[in-house]
Scaffold this active site. Structure first.
Site, PDB file in Angstrom:
ATOM      1  N   SER A 152      -3.966   7.482  -7.161  1.00  0.00           N
ATOM      2  CA  SER A 152      -4.595   8.344  -6.150  1.00  0.00           C
ATOM      3  C   SER A 152      -3.598   9.289  -5.512  1.00  0.00           C
ATOM      4  O   SER A 152      -3.969  10.344  -4.991  1.00  0.00           O
ATOM      5  CB  SER A 152      -5.234   7.494  -5.052  1.00  0.00           C
ATOM      6  OG  SER A 152      -6.425   6.900  -5.493  1.00  0.00           O
ATOM      7  N   HIS A 207      -7.101   7.295   3.242  1.00  0.00           N
ATOM      8  CA  HIS A 207      -6.844   7.641   1.848  1.00  0.00           C
ATOM      9  C   HIS A 207      -6.922   9.157   1.633  1.00  0.00           C
ATOM     10  O   HIS A 207      -6.006   9.783   1.076  1.00  0.00           O
ATOM     11  CB  HIS A 207      -7.855   6.909   0.963  1.00  0.00           C
ATOM     12  CG  HIS A 207      -7.610   7.016  -0.508  1.00  0.00           C
ATOM     13  ND1 HIS A 207      -8.141   8.033  -1.275  1.00  0.00           N
ATOM     14  CD2 HIS A 207      -6.911   6.233  -1.364  1.00  0.00           C
ATOM     15  CE1 HIS A 207      -7.776   7.862  -2.540  1.00  0.00           C
ATOM     16  NE2 HIS A 207      -7.021   6.783  -2.618  1.00  0.00           N
ATOM     17  N   ASP A 220     -13.175  12.592  -1.598  1.00  0.00           N
ATOM     18  CA  ASP A 220     -12.475  11.383  -1.189  1.00  0.00           C
ATOM     19  C   ASP A 220     -13.275  10.649  -0.120  1.00  0.00           C
ATOM     20  O   ASP A 220     -14.485  10.864   0.007  1.00  0.00           O
ATOM     21  CB  ASP A 220     -11.071  11.738  -0.686  1.00  0.00           C
ATOM     22  CG  ASP A 220     -10.031  10.681  -1.026  1.00  0.00           C
ATOM     23  OD1 ASP A 220     -10.087   9.600  -0.425  1.00  0.00           O
ATOM     24  OD2 ASP A 220      -9.171  10.927  -1.885  1.00  0.00           O
TER      25      ASP A 220
END
Length: 541
Positions: free
Chosen positions: A465, A296, A74
């Site tokens: 995601s 994220h 990521d």
């Protein structure tokens, strides 16, 4: 890596500017105030969760789990987060901070993972270009202004790629230019309206508690706040300020795409100091796992394995997991070379499951990525990949890493995951999610998912995601309690746990109504309770 923002959410803050529209709506499913709705049970709780709490309470309470390592490829992870720091994978052969490669694996101080986006001087790549941009920048000097008939036969395949990528690049440029204008307008109007309502109510925040019991007797304000309260509850937002913050994030993200990701002259790769076209190069990067923006990856990590033993924050899906951080995803498109190396790093350091919440539509170094995927398969490692957030039918448009090898063979150790919402109604398929009767394996909760954020904070994010780590978390639970299961068995069980759902839903990106079962191979939403039942049957045979 893109972040979806539903247009209807942009309008939430505008409701009080148009009082006639601010009418409370009755939710189509049983309401729940639990921010982790995705852990709940469809039958018992009335939302399309994965029955994780029920599985732990009824099926797993007397079983002893083994430790499982999940790698998260990521943008980075906040390794100091209060709900994550105890769960970090640790390279016991490496001494932190001594600037030596103690275990001689080629990565200096890789105590909790590695970054393939860092340079030897400590700098890091933040924003990168789209793959469309990189391919166009490479081919345009050769083919711009030329007709196909004037191009030598040996170069026509490259010319055809140039024409294709030029079209997709121009479409993205036009789309993002219009999106920036629309979102900036939405932000300005929402900010003004929120400020006006705060003044009218004489409050400093407009959260659900304030909107549910507003300090006013004005019938117009009561009607407005009632409508906003229901809208926020249904969409899963804690406040109008949270809506505004998400719009602002989308404005910034879109502006960055125009200024950098779609800029043909922008190249941040000099930071890394590698040779980008050399896919055999492995030893580059640095040990900075936080990076410029770990939001994220931190959110993804919490979904998989946030600490279930402390009394703060949230509970991750897996209760006996190590989280390995592998930084390879910038704001923009990840590079194939980095993805391949990230997969290899995770496999070589003991990961059983690899979460890959990223994707793109061009893959110039695809063979290198496929070689790494085959390597993972040879070591029994399951890869979980997000389907993407562009409302595309992946049976018609390939997204990478693809669910099939170049020879057409289905990848046996990889799951491709679409995003579902909390209500079993026409909006069950998240409006941004990619789909595909054959290309997408299964759906999982991915709309308004509450998880960890940097600085020991928490909040909602939406996207495939978020759906992928739900599946990675389920896979980790199964591998932990049933350690003999192979990667292909895990994939089979997870898909079989998703009982087909025949709800008539809106096909993402269209006004067409379809059977939810037709949007993926499995035809349903993953379910941990059912998966544990199937795993017990599998190991008993």
């Amino acid at each position: 890596m893109s972040f979806p923002l539903s247009f209807r959410r942009n309008l939430l803050g505008l409701a009080f500017l148009l009082p006639t529209l601010a009418v409370a709506q009755t939710p189509t499913s049983a309401p729940t105030n639990d921010p982790q709705w995705y852990l709940l049970d469809p039958q018992q709780d009335g939302v399309m969760g994965v029955s994780a709490r029920r599985a732990y309470q009824e099926l797993l309470k007397d079983r002893v789990p083994t430790l499982v390592t999940v790698a998260i490829i990521d943008a980075g992870i906040d390794t100091a987060h209060v709900d994550l720091k105890r769960l970090l994978w640790k390279n016991t052969k490496e001494t932190s901070g001594n600037k030596r490669d103690d275990d001689q694996n080629g990565y200096v101080d890789d105590v909790h993972g590695w970054s393939f986006l860092g340079g030897p001087d400590g700098r890091n790549v933040d924003i990168d270009t789209y793959e469309d941009t990189r391919v166009l920048a490479k081919l345009q000097p050769r083919f711009q202004g030329k007709a196909r008939t004037s191009v030598p036969a040996a170069q026509r395949a490259d010319y055809d790629l140039y024409v294709k990528v030029k079209k997709s690049y121009d479409e993205k440029l036009k789309e993002n230019t219009q999106r920036l204008a629309d979102m900036q307008k939405a932000y300005d109007e929402n900010a003004q309206g929120i400020s006006m309502l705060k003044q009218a109510l004489n409050v400093t925040q407009l959260d659900t508690a304030t909107l549910h019991h507003p300090p006013t007797q004005d019938p117009n304000l009561l009607r407005v706040t009632a409508g906003l309260y229901e809208n926020l509850r249904e969409a899963g937002y804690p406040s109008l300020d949270a809506v505004l913050a998400e719009i602002k994030e989308a404005v910034t993200d879109t502006k960055n795409q125009l200024d950098y990701s779609l800029n043909l002259k922008f190249d941040p790769r000099t930071v890394v100091q590698d040779h980008p076209d050399d896919v055999k190069e492995r030893r580059y990067g640095n040990a900075d796992l936080y990076g410029p923006d770990p939001s994220h990856g931190t959110h993804v990590a919490g979904i998989i394995g946030a600490d279930r033993t402390n009394t703060v924050g949230i509970m991750g899906l897996s209760n006996n997991v190590q989280l390995m951080a592998v930084r390879a995803v910038p704001n923009g498109d990840e590079r194939d070379k980095d993805v391949a190396n990230a997969i290899r790093y995770a496999v070589d350091n003991g990961a059983s499951i690899i979460n890959m919440s990223f994707g793109k539509y061009y893959s110039p170094q695809r063979p290198a990525v496929e070689e790494a995927i085959r390597y993972a398969g040879s070591k029994g490692v399951l890869l979980v990949h997000s389907a993407g957030n562009e409302s595309k039918n992946l049976d018609q448009t390939m997204q990478y890493p693809a669910p099939v090898f170049q020879n057409g063979q289905r990848i046996p150790n990889m799951l491709t995951v679409g995003a579902s919402s909390r209500a079993n109604d026409a909006g069950l398929a998240a409006d941004f999610s990619n789909f595909g009767r054959h290309a997408v394996d299964v759906f999982a909760p991915g709309n308004q998912i509450y998880s960890t954020l940097p600085g020991s904070q928490y909040g909602n994010k939406s996207g495939t995601s978020m759906a992928a780590p739900v599946v990675s978390g389920i896979a980790a639970v199964l591998k932990s309690y049933f350690p003999t299961l192979t990667a292909t068995q895990l994939k089979s069980i997870i898909m079989a746990s998703a009982t087909p759902v025949h709800t008539q839903v809106q096909q993402p990106g269209t006004n067409k109504t379809v059977d939810f079962r037709e949007l993926s191979e499995a035809g349903g939403v993953v379910n941990l309770y059912r998966a544990v039942e199937l795993a017990r049957q599998q190991v008993a045979q």
